[in-house]
Write an enzyme that holds these catalytic residues in place. Structure first.
Site, PDB file in Angstrom:
ATOM      1  N   GLU A 305       0.806  -1.246   0.075  1.00  0.00           N
ATOM      2  CA  GLU A 305       0.005   0.157  -0.004  1.00  0.00           C
ATOM      3  C   GLU A 305       0.921   1.250  -0.113  1.00  0.00           C
ATOM      4  O   GLU A 305       0.351   2.344  -0.250  1.00  0.00           O
ATOM      5  CB  GLU A 305      -0.923   0.072   1.227  1.00  0.00           C
ATOM      6  CG  GLU A 305      -0.380   0.387   2.604  1.00  0.00           C
ATOM      7  CD  GLU A 305       0.551  -0.794   3.156  1.00  0.00           C
ATOM      8  OE1 GLU A 305       0.863  -0.530   4.515  1.00  0.00           O
ATOM      9  OE2 GLU A 305       0.553  -1.692   2.498  1.00  0.00           O
ATOM     10  N   ASP A 339       2.765   4.723  13.025  1.00  0.00           N
ATOM     11  CA  ASP A 339       3.721   4.861  11.685  1.00  0.00           C
ATOM     12  C   ASP A 339       3.540   6.366  11.158  1.00  0.00           C
ATOM     13  O   ASP A 339       2.480   6.543  10.570  1.00  0.00           O
ATOM     14  CB  ASP A 339       3.363   3.698  10.653  1.00  0.00           C
ATOM     15  CG  ASP A 339       1.623   3.702  10.468  1.00  0.00           C
ATOM     16  OD1 ASP A 339       0.972   3.854  11.504  1.00  0.00           O
ATOM     17  OD2 ASP A 339       1.470   2.789   9.535  1.00  0.00           O
ATOM     18  N   GLU A 536      -8.776  12.837  11.534  1.00  0.00           N
ATOM     19  CA  GLU A 536      -8.041  11.682  11.889  1.00  0.00           C
ATOM     20  C   GLU A 536      -7.018  11.793  13.250  1.00  0.00           C
ATOM     21  O   GLU A 536      -6.689  11.234  14.059  1.00  0.00           O
ATOM     22  CB  GLU A 536      -6.941  11.166  10.926  1.00  0.00           C
ATOM     23  CG  GLU A 536      -6.145   9.767  11.318  1.00  0.00           C
ATOM     24  CD  GLU A 536      -5.024   9.862  10.071  1.00  0.00           C
ATOM     25  OE1 GLU A 536      -4.807   8.588  10.043  1.00  0.00           O
ATOM     26  OE2 GLU A 536      -4.647  10.815   9.295  1.00  0.00           O
TER      27      GLU A 536
END
Length: 582
Positions: A305, A339, A536
């Site tokens: 991805e 991450d 987010e």
């Protein structure tokens, strides 16, 4: 003549020395990457090639590599690859924009087309008993808007995926899913815990149970819950919070059958985290042996991805050996959920120095401790006394290990522990503990054990850490440009620390928990009023600002942000006359 010969001799020596240096540099990486690799599917391999070609053709501006591995096929892979091979390539390997557009239109379905909107079975506009502690009309109206977002984010896997699973990277889950939002078009593991916390506040118990059923189906197929429900995520998991989901749903619903069905897969997941590559053995300063856990992805090539991004990152390294190790570290950092962060890096300004597989993280071990405590409780409820006793003992053993290896009394925090080269005995059975290997940098994760168990008071240490900012708790104090660093704050970290402080039970700790909650709700509210969306992550330095950094543009939606706002409002309420703006 003599001088000519001696010059030639010197040139030969220099050339020989140079080639020796090159060979030494090339072999300076000692291959440490002997870990397992879960093979990917032929479809994922093809989509990575499509992603690479799209990057060469369209260029890096606004390019999202994930888009291409989320596409599905209109025809068989064999026919699609034939069409792909027939594209006319220029000298540098790219094709014309028109040709690639034509290929995508003829052979590929869009990335959003294998999930369909689905009305949640248990959604009502204003649930009975919704947020009784919210007495402020503005905040209450907004909370109902956030509640209504569950409808926007609920999907079902399309019938086409169930009929032809090999045409899709999306995995064929049976129950409805709630996606985080934006580019995250599939269900994610640890996001789901905070989504479920919000669903419980919204009284949407059936939707919450459906999410758990989907995650359990992944354990039944793969032996663990995947990072996300895609074929390219089968090589790693994410922070293990499934037992927490089951525990919280059972506490709300009292559904014994749900509990009975859930316990066997929870035991399977526990074994996954407590065996093989995830387990680390350390001998402490008193000579006692302890087992703790680490993140370790089953993967050592670019993440599909993010393939183009990972290759670009690795291009700074001199040889394939170091690149292979970096790819393992990148995937393992993705398994951690953080991450990326300087927390995992030997040099905070250089992502190629990720070394997460050599770190024993505080939060992972806290999550596994919670897993042990929850399984002990759940097994006891259904009368499985021996299982309950085994996990109660495991939880005591882990608390002792965390106190010995991770706790730092002087700082009043738990600290990640680095497994350095050269401190293992020859037989390699265990690492020897060294005080200097604790990472003394302040990270929000240093305080996550507060959420699980009351085994130390960390109030003063937390207040002195500098992590609590005007709009919430910062992830770290290092502004590296990585998204899990300063000034970003993330919903899960606010919720775990605030709830831990509230449960600690002193007036001071409850007051601090309430303060964290109100700062976080306020910044979410003001950003929502400005932008019309939930985000987010947020910039905790500035109330009402969303976060940035990292390898993709900021995303909206947003599953866990919605869930934490609703959970906070349910737990802490909002007084009628309390200020709602920044």
């Amino acid at each position: 003549m003599g001088s000519h010969h001696s010059s030639l001799f010197i040139i030969i020596i220099i050339l020989l020395f140079s080639s020796l240096l090159v060979s030494m540099t090339a072999s300076s990486c000692v291959p440490t990457d002997a870990g397992p690799v879960v093979k990917t599917t032929p479809l994922v391999s093809f989509l990575e090639r499509l992603q690479e070609l799209a990057f060469q053709t369209y260029g890096p501006k606004n390019f999202d590599p994930k888009l291409y591995v989320d596409m599905s096929l209109k025809q068989s892979l064999e026919k699609t690859e034939e069409g792909f091979r027939s594209l006319v390539k220029s000298g540098n390997g790219s094709v014309s924009v028109a040709d690639l557009d034509g290929f995508v239109k003829e052979y590929m379905e869009g990335a959003d087309e294998d999930l369909v909107y689905s009305e949640p079975v248990d959604f009502v506009d204003v649930p009975d008993g919704f947020l009784p502690g919210v007495l402020n009309a503005e905040i209450r109206d907004w909370a109902l808007e956030v509640h209504s977002l569950w409808k926007n984010l609920t999907r079902k896997v399309s019938e086409r995926v169930l009929e032809k699973p090999d045409f899709h990277t999306l995995l064929p889950l049976k129950e409805a899913v709630i996606v985080p939002g934006s580019r995250f078009r599939e269900v994610y593991y640890w996001d789901s815990y905070w989504v479920i916390r919000g669903l419980l506040a919204s009284k949407m118990y059936e939707t919450a149970k459906g999410i758990v059923a989907n995650l359990i189906s992944l354990i039944n197929q793969y032996g663990y819950v995947l990072n996300g429900a895609r074929a390219y995520y089968t090589n790693r998991s994410q922070p293990p919070l499934l037992t927490s989901m089951v525990f919280d749903i059972y506490n709300r619903t009292g559904d014994i059958q749900f509990l009975r069905n859930s316990l066997p897969p929870l035991l399977t997941e526990y074994e996954f985290w407590n065996s093989g590559i995830h387990r680390v053995t350390i001998k402490d300063s008193k000579g006692e042996i302890h087992n703790l856990n680490r993140y370790y992805a089953q993967w050592n090539t670019p993440r599909p991805e993010s393939s183009t991004i990972d290759k670009e990152t690795a291009s700074k390294l001199p040889n394939d050996c170091e690149k292979t190790q970096l790819y393992r570290e990148l995937a393992s950092a993705a398994e951690s959920g953080w991450d990326f962060s300087t927390r995992w890096m030997r040099n905070g300004s250089d992502l190629t120095t990720l070394w997460i597989t050599s770190i024993v993280p505080v939060d992972l071990n806290a999550f596994i401790l919670k897993m042990e405590l929850d399984i002990a409780f759940l097994a006891n409820v259904i009368g499985e006394k021996s299982t309950a006793e085994r996990f109660r003992e495991a939880s005591l053993t882990r608390q002792k290990a965390m106190n010995s290896i991770l706790w730092n009394k002087e700082m009043g925090q738990w600290l990640d522990y680095w497994l350095t080269k050269g401190n293992t005995p020859k037989d390699g059975d265990f690492y020897n503990w060294e005080a200097s290997n604790q990472n003394k940098q302040p990270f929000a994760s240093n305080f996550i054990p507060l959420w699980i168990s009351l085994f130390h008071s960390v109030m003063e240490s937390f207040q002195a850490s500098g992590l609590l900012q005007p709009a919430g708790i910062a992830t770290s104090l290092t502004n590296s440009g990585q998204q899990w660093d300063f000034p970003n704050g993330w919903a899960p970290l606010q919720q775990m620390i605030a709830e831990g402080l509230a449960n600690y039970g002193t007036e001071e700790s409850k007051s601090l928990a309430q303060e964290i909650s109100s700062r976080w709700i306020r910044t979410n509210y003001v950003a929502f009023k400005k932008t019309g969306t939930m985000h987010e992550k947020y910039d905790v330095e500035k109330c009402g600002s969303y976060g940035g950094g990292g390898e993709y543009t900021p995303q909206t939606g947003f599953g866990w942000s919605n869930g934490v706002v609703l959970a906070f409002l349910e737990q802490f309420g909002w007084p009628k006359d309390m200020k709602v703006d920044c």
